[in-house]
Scaffold this motif. Structure first.
Motif, PDB file in Angstrom:
ATOM      1  N   LEU A   1       0.830  -1.204   0.000  1.00 19.10           N
ATOM      2  CA  LEU A   1       0.000   0.000   0.000  1.00 19.10           C
ATOM      3  C   LEU A   1       0.865   1.255   0.000  1.00 19.10           C
ATOM      4  CD1 LEU A   1      -2.725   1.379   0.118  1.00 19.10           C
ATOM      5  CD2 LEU A   1      -2.740   1.046   2.599  1.00 19.10           C
ATOM      6  N   ARG A   2       1.942   1.230   0.792  1.00 17.93           N
ATOM      7  CA  ARG A   2       2.824   2.397   0.852  1.00 17.93           C
ATOM      8  C   ARG A   2       3.436   2.688  -0.519  1.00 17.93           C
ATOM      9  NH1 ARG A   2       5.945   0.642   4.356  1.00 17.93           N
ATOM     10  NH2 ARG A   2       7.738   0.061   3.068  1.00 17.93           N
ATOM     11  N   GLU A   3       3.942   1.665  -1.181  1.00 20.89           N
ATOM     12  CA  GLU A   3       4.562   1.866  -2.489  1.00 20.89           C
ATOM     13  C   GLU A   3       3.536   2.310  -3.528  1.00 20.89           C
ATOM     14  OE1 GLU A   3       6.697  -1.663  -3.470  1.00 20.89           O
ATOM     15  OE2 GLU A   3       8.024  -1.525  -1.722  1.00 20.89           O
TER      16      GLU A   3
ATOM     17  N   GLU B   1       3.387  10.643  -6.411  1.00 21.16           N
ATOM     18  CA  GLU B   1       4.493  11.203  -7.196  1.00 21.16           C
ATOM     19  C   GLU B   1       4.067  11.444  -8.639  1.00 21.16           C
ATOM     20  OE1 GLU B   1       8.496   9.630  -4.849  1.00 21.16           O
ATOM     21  OE2 GLU B   1       7.741   8.497  -6.580  1.00 21.16           O
ATOM     22  N   SER B   2       3.236  10.566  -9.185  1.00 24.43           N
ATOM     23  CA  SER B   2       2.763  10.756 -10.560  1.00 24.43           C
ATOM     24  C   SER B   2       1.865  11.979 -10.682  1.00 24.43           C
ATOM     25  CB  SER B   2       2.017   9.511 -11.047  1.00 24.43           C
ATOM     26  OG  SER B   2       0.771   9.369 -10.389  1.00 24.43           O
ATOM     27  N   LEU B   3       1.249  12.389  -9.567  1.00 22.83           N
ATOM     28  CA  LEU B   3       0.420  13.591  -9.553  1.00 22.83           C
ATOM     29  C   LEU B   3       1.247  14.860  -9.361  1.00 22.83           C
ATOM     30  CD1 LEU B   3      -2.563  12.330  -7.356  1.00 22.83           C
ATOM     31  CD2 LEU B   3      -2.636  12.880  -9.794  1.00 22.83           C
ATOM     32  N   GLY B   4       2.536  14.701  -9.048  1.00 19.11           N
ATOM     33  CA  GLY B   4       3.409  15.856  -8.891  1.00 19.11           C
ATOM     34  C   GLY B   4       3.885  16.114  -7.484  1.00 19.11           C
ATOM     35  N   TYR B   5       3.466  15.283  -6.519  1.00 15.17           N
ATOM     36  CA  TYR B   5       3.925  15.472  -5.147  1.00 15.17           C
ATOM     37  C   TYR B   5       5.364  14.979  -4.990  1.00 15.17           C
ATOM     38  CZ  TYR B   5      -0.900  16.293  -3.622  1.00 15.17           C
ATOM     39  OH  TYR B   5      -2.161  16.806  -3.449  1.00 15.17           O
ATOM     40  N   SER B   6       6.078  15.630  -4.090  1.00 20.18           N
ATOM     41  CA  SER B   6       7.381  15.153  -3.650  1.00 20.18           C
ATOM     42  C   SER B   6       7.222  14.806  -2.175  1.00 20.18           C
ATOM     43  CB  SER B   6       8.446  16.237  -3.843  1.00 20.18           C
ATOM     44  OG  SER B   6       9.688  15.806  -3.351  1.00 20.18           O
TER      45      SER B   6
ATOM     46  N   ASP C   1      -5.598  12.853  -2.807  1.00 20.54           N
ATOM     47  CA  ASP C   1      -5.157  14.108  -3.428  1.00 20.54           C
ATOM     48  C   ASP C   1      -6.143  15.228  -3.123  1.00 20.54           C
ATOM     49  OD1 ASP C   1      -3.888  15.994  -5.152  1.00 20.54           O
ATOM     50  OD2 ASP C   1      -5.207  15.389  -6.793  1.00 20.54           O
ATOM     51  N   ALA C   2      -7.430  14.972  -3.306  1.00 23.86           N
ATOM     52  CA  ALA C   2      -8.446  15.996  -3.048  1.00 23.86           C
ATOM     53  C   ALA C   2      -8.446  16.409  -1.578  1.00 23.86           C
ATOM     54  CB  ALA C   2      -9.825  15.474  -3.452  1.00 23.86           C
ATOM     55  N   THR C   3      -8.220  15.448  -0.685  1.00 19.21           N
ATOM     56  CA  THR C   3      -8.203  15.748   0.749  1.00 19.21           C
ATOM     57  C   THR C   3      -6.988  16.597   1.112  1.00 19.21           C
ATOM     58  OG1 THR C   3      -9.323  13.647   1.191  1.00 19.21           O
ATOM     59  CG2 THR C   3      -8.259  14.727   3.055  1.00 19.21           C
ATOM     60  N   ILE C   4      -5.836  16.277   0.539  1.00 20.40           N
ATOM     61  CA  ILE C   4      -4.627  17.072   0.793  1.00 20.40           C
ATOM     62  C   ILE C   4      -4.835  18.506   0.318  1.00 20.40           C
ATOM     63  CG2 ILE C   4      -2.194  17.373   0.166  1.00 20.40           C
ATOM     64  CD1 ILE C   4      -2.052  14.271  -0.046  1.00 20.40           C
ATOM     65  N   GLN C   5      -5.403  18.665  -0.880  1.00 24.16           N
ATOM     66  CA  GLN C   5      -5.646  20.004  -1.414  1.00 24.16           C
ATOM     67  C   GLN C   5      -6.622  20.781  -0.529  1.00 24.16           C
ATOM     68  OE1 GLN C   5      -4.470  21.709  -4.202  1.00 24.16           O
ATOM     69  NE2 GLN C   5      -2.934  20.110  -4.482  1.00 24.16           N
ATOM     70  N   ALA C   6      -7.684  20.117  -0.088  1.00 25.94           N
ATOM     71  CA  ALA C   6      -8.664  20.781   0.777  1.00 25.94           C
ATOM     72  C   ALA C   6      -8.034  21.197   2.100  1.00 25.94           C
ATOM     73  CB  ALA C   6      -9.852  19.852   1.024  1.00 25.94           C
ATOM     74  N   LEU C   7      -7.193  20.337   2.648  1.00 29.60           N
ATOM     75  CA  LEU C   7      -6.542  20.647   3.918  1.00 29.60           C
ATOM     76  C   LEU C   7      -5.583  21.817   3.765  1.00 29.60           C
ATOM     77  CD1 LEU C   7      -5.996  20.033   6.869  1.00 29.60           C
ATOM     78  CD2 LEU C   7      -4.460  18.190   6.156  1.00 29.60           C
TER      79      LEU C   7
ATOM     80  N   ASN D   1       3.695  23.602 -13.052  1.00 27.68           N
ATOM     81  CA  ASN D   1       2.388  24.103 -12.649  1.00 27.68           C
ATOM     82  C   ASN D   1       1.813  23.225 -11.546  1.00 27.68           C
ATOM     83  OD1 ASN D   1       1.404  21.795 -13.898  1.00 27.68           O
ATOM     84  ND2 ASN D   1       0.328  22.882 -15.534  1.00 27.68           N
ATOM     85  N   ALA D   2       0.599  23.535 -11.101  1.00 31.26           N
ATOM     86  CA  ALA D   2       0.010  22.836  -9.961  1.00 31.26           C
ATOM     87  C   ALA D   2      -0.275  21.372 -10.253  1.00 31.26           C
ATOM     88  CB  ALA D   2      -1.288  23.537  -9.537  1.00 31.26           C
ATOM     89  N   GLU D   3      -0.404  21.019 -11.529  1.00 35.90           N
ATOM     90  CA  GLU D   3      -0.673  19.628 -11.892  1.00 35.90           C
ATOM     91  C   GLU D   3       0.599  18.814 -12.063  1.00 35.90           C
ATOM     92  OE1 GLU D   3      -2.501  22.245 -13.381  1.00 35.90           O
ATOM     93  OE2 GLU D   3      -3.918  21.740 -11.790  1.00 35.90           O
ATOM     94  N   GLY D   4       1.746  19.453 -11.878  1.00 37.31           N
ATOM     95  CA  GLY D   4       3.009  18.741 -12.001  1.00 37.31           C
ATOM     96  C   GLY D   4       3.607  18.768 -13.394  1.00 37.31           C
ATOM     97  N   LEU D   5       2.922  19.404 -14.361  1.00 38.16           N
ATOM     98  CA  LEU D   5       3.498  19.544 -15.699  1.00 38.16           C
ATOM     99  C   LEU D   5       4.653  20.532 -15.637  1.00 38.16           C
ATOM    100  CD1 LEU D   5       0.231  19.805 -17.832  1.00 38.16           C
ATOM    101  CD2 LEU D   5       1.639  17.774 -17.429  1.00 38.16           C
ATOM    102  N   ASN D   6       5.689  20.285 -16.412  1.00 38.97           N
ATOM    103  CA  ASN D   6       6.843  21.169 -16.335  1.00 38.97           C
ATOM    104  C   ASN D   6       7.472  21.357 -17.702  1.00 38.97           C
ATOM    105  OD1 ASN D   6       9.570  19.451 -16.544  1.00 38.97           O
ATOM    106  ND2 ASN D   6       7.999  18.218 -15.534  1.00 38.97           N
ATOM    107  N   LEU D   7       8.222  22.433 -17.814  1.00 45.85           N
ATOM    108  CA  LEU D   7       9.026  22.667 -19.008  1.00 45.85           C
ATOM    109  C   LEU D   7      10.304  23.376 -18.594  1.00 45.85           C
ATOM    110  CD1 LEU D   7       8.669  25.918 -19.752  1.00 45.85           C
ATOM    111  CD2 LEU D   7       6.519  25.125 -20.709  1.00 45.85           C
ATOM    112  N   LEU D   8      11.280  23.314 -19.469  1.00 46.87           N
ATOM    113  CA  LEU D   8      12.585  23.904 -19.196  1.00 46.87           C
ATOM    114  C   LEU D   8      12.662  25.274 -19.853  1.00 46.87           C
ATOM    115  CD1 LEU D   8      15.457  23.513 -18.023  1.00 46.87           C
ATOM    116  CD2 LEU D   8      16.102  22.562 -20.250  1.00 46.87           C
TER     117      LEU D   8
END
Length: 231
Positions: free
Chosen positions: A18-20, A27-32, A115-121, A144-151
């Motif tokens: 479950l942890r993995e 992480e796929s959503l952009g969290y570190s 994810d929704a709970t973290i954002q609400a909190l 950006n907030a969704e984790g999309l990035n560019l250089l």
């Protein structure tokens, strides 16, 4: 929406599978995030004690999630605490709230609900920085907030910083030209500056910002119409 990569997040779950799964999904959503398998390992970690949000399994080996929530709250009064549990009795929830939990989620929890709970909190936590974009200046990575990035190029990153850090996110033509080492005496300096602004504007729109993200102010300069967290 809070930029996910700007949230200092920890997960404490003793079930390896479950942890993995949760780590990979978040992480796929952009969290570190940093993950632990016990309360003891989390309490020994400086990252855990300085986190913005802690997602804790209640039924941990050794000290349980309630004890961990209490200790994290004692060390960091502003931390947000989400408890994951199979216990669904009112007495269990009250015990969690008493030690400092903010939210309860029943297990199994989906990554989307978490994810929704973290954002609400985070909307209730004063210490979490809300920004439309995050610029990691040493690498010129823009997210950006969704984790999309560019250089960004070094020049574009520099221009974005100049606008983002200016009072009211406004810079006069001559100030930008001076910082960017454009020749103020040249007849083409305004055209060269507009070319750079247009290039940066296009890149910001690629990350979901509107076409008006950088607005030209007649007779003055330019204004940035989004928030940027510069790291």
């Amino acid at each position: 929406m809070f930029a996910r990569s700007s949230i200092k997040l920890i997960l404490v779950e003793d079930n390896d599978v479950l942890r993995e799964m949760l780590v990979g999904s978040l992480e796929s959503l952009g969290y570190s995030l940093v993950a632990y398998d016990s309360a003891e390992s989390a309490l020994a970690s400086p990252e855990a004690q300085a986190c913005d949000v802690a997602v804790l399994d209640v039924n941990l080996p050794g000290e349980d999630g309630l004890y961990l929530a209490q200790q994290l709250r004692y060390k960091n009064a502003g931390v947000g605490v989400i408890l994951l549990t199979v216990r669904n009795q009112l007495a269990d929830k009250l015990a969690g709230y008493e030690v400092g939990a903010d939210m309860y989620l029943p297990k199994p929890v989906t990554p989307e609900e978490l994810d929704a709970t973290i954002q609400a909190l985070c909307r209730r936590l004063p210490g979490v920085i809300r920004a439309d974009l995050i610029l990691h200046y040493p690498t010129h990575q823009l997210l950006n907030a969704e984790g999309l990035n560019l250089l960004l190029s070094p020049e574009d990153a520099r221009l974005l910083v100049l606008l983002a850090q200016a009072p009211q996110a406004r810079q006069e033509f001559w100030e930008l030209a001076e910082h960017l080492e454009l020749d103020l005496d040249s007849d083409t300096f305004r055209a060269n500056l507009e070319k750079r602004i247009s290039r940066l504007r296009r890149k910001l729109t690629q990350l979901g910002q509107p076409a008006t993200v950088i607005k030209a102010l007649r007779g003055y300069g330019y204004q940035l119409n989004c928030t940027v967290n510069i790291q």
